[in-house]
Motif scaffolding. Structure first.
Motif, PDB file in Angstrom:
ATOM      1  N   ASN A   1      -6.315   1.514  -0.925  1.00 20.98           N
ATOM      2  CA  ASN A   1      -4.956   1.090  -0.590  1.00 20.98           C
ATOM      3  C   ASN A   1      -3.930   2.238  -0.594  1.00 20.98           C
ATOM      4  N   LYS A   2      -4.426   3.473  -0.416  1.00 21.45           N
ATOM      5  CA  LYS A   2      -3.548   4.639  -0.308  1.00 21.45           C
ATOM      6  C   LYS A   2      -3.906   5.393   0.972  1.00 21.45           C
TER       7      LYS A   2
ATOM      8  N   THR B   1       4.303  -1.642   4.475  1.00 23.85           N
ATOM      9  CA  THR B   1       3.580  -2.886   4.778  1.00 23.85           C
ATOM     10  C   THR B   1       2.579  -2.699   5.902  1.00 23.85           C
ATOM     11  N   SER B   2       2.840  -1.734   6.819  1.00 26.79           N
ATOM     12  CA  SER B   2       1.868  -1.420   7.864  1.00 26.79           C
ATOM     13  C   SER B   2       2.102  -0.017   8.390  1.00 26.79           C
TER      14      SER B   2
ATOM     15  N   MET C   1       0.843  -1.172   0.000  1.00 27.74           N
ATOM     16  CA  MET C   1       0.000   0.000   0.000  1.00 27.74           C
ATOM     17  C   MET C   1       0.886   1.232   0.000  1.00 27.74           C
ATOM     18  N   THR C   2       0.325   2.344  -0.395  1.00 31.32           N
ATOM     19  CA  THR C   2       1.069   3.589  -0.530  1.00 31.32           C
ATOM     20  C   THR C   2       0.758   4.506   0.648  1.00 31.32           C
TER      21      THR C   2
ATOM     22  N   LEU D   1      -3.283  -2.284   7.559  1.00 36.01           N
ATOM     23  CA  LEU D   1      -2.514  -3.193   6.716  1.00 36.01           C
ATOM     24  C   LEU D   1      -3.052  -3.106   5.295  1.00 36.01           C
ATOM     25  N   ASN D   2      -2.435  -3.834   4.391  1.00 38.88           N
ATOM     26  CA  ASN D   2      -2.848  -3.871   2.996  1.00 38.88           C
ATOM     27  C   ASN D   2      -4.341  -4.167   2.878  1.00 38.88           C
ATOM     28  N   HIS D   3      -5.045  -3.428   2.043  1.00 37.07           N
ATOM     29  CA  HIS D   3      -6.475  -3.600   1.752  1.00 37.07           C
ATOM     30  C   HIS D   3      -7.377  -3.339   2.953  1.00 37.07           C
TER      31      HIS D   3
ATOM     32  N   GLN E   1       5.982   3.021  -0.566  1.00 37.32           N
ATOM     33  CA  GLN E   1       5.283   1.763  -0.287  1.00 37.32           C
ATOM     34  C   GLN E   1       5.586   1.311   1.136  1.00 37.32           C
TER      35      GLN E   1
END
Length: 93
Positions: free
Chosen positions: A86-87, A18-19, A1-2, A32-34, A16
């Motif tokens: 995801n941003k 990861t958390s 994710m950005t 977290l992602n998504h 980018q």
């Protein structure tokens, strides 16, 4: 994710991750992602970033430190956060 972190003076980070863990009004929370779309007010505390290749902007380099948890920390007084598609965008003071 950005993730993008912006202060009134400059963009502090863009990249980018990861958390991301932030100091919310009702306590600390992690994305977290998504993660579901969210808008939140942030309070005084540390934004904690986990990234494979962390690189703050030139303006932000001196504002980050690595904590005992091996994450990159940015201490803030307050801020707002929006996560969508995801941003994550964090406006800090």
């Amino acid at each position: 994710m950005t993730l993008e972190i912006v202060s009134p003076e400059a963009k502090l980070f863009s990249g980018q991750v990861t958390s991301v863990t932030v100091p919310g009004v009702d306590g600390e929370f992690q994305m977290l992602n998504h993660h579901a779309a969210i808008v939140s007010i942030l309070t005084k505390g540390d934004v904690k970033i986990e990234a494979v290749n962390f690189a703050a902007t030139k303006e932000g380099e001196a504002k980050f430190f690595v904590g005992n948890d091996k994450k990159h920390h940015l201490t803030i007084n307050s801020g707002t956060l929006e996560m969508k598609d995801n941003k994550i965008i964090i406006l800090v003071d």
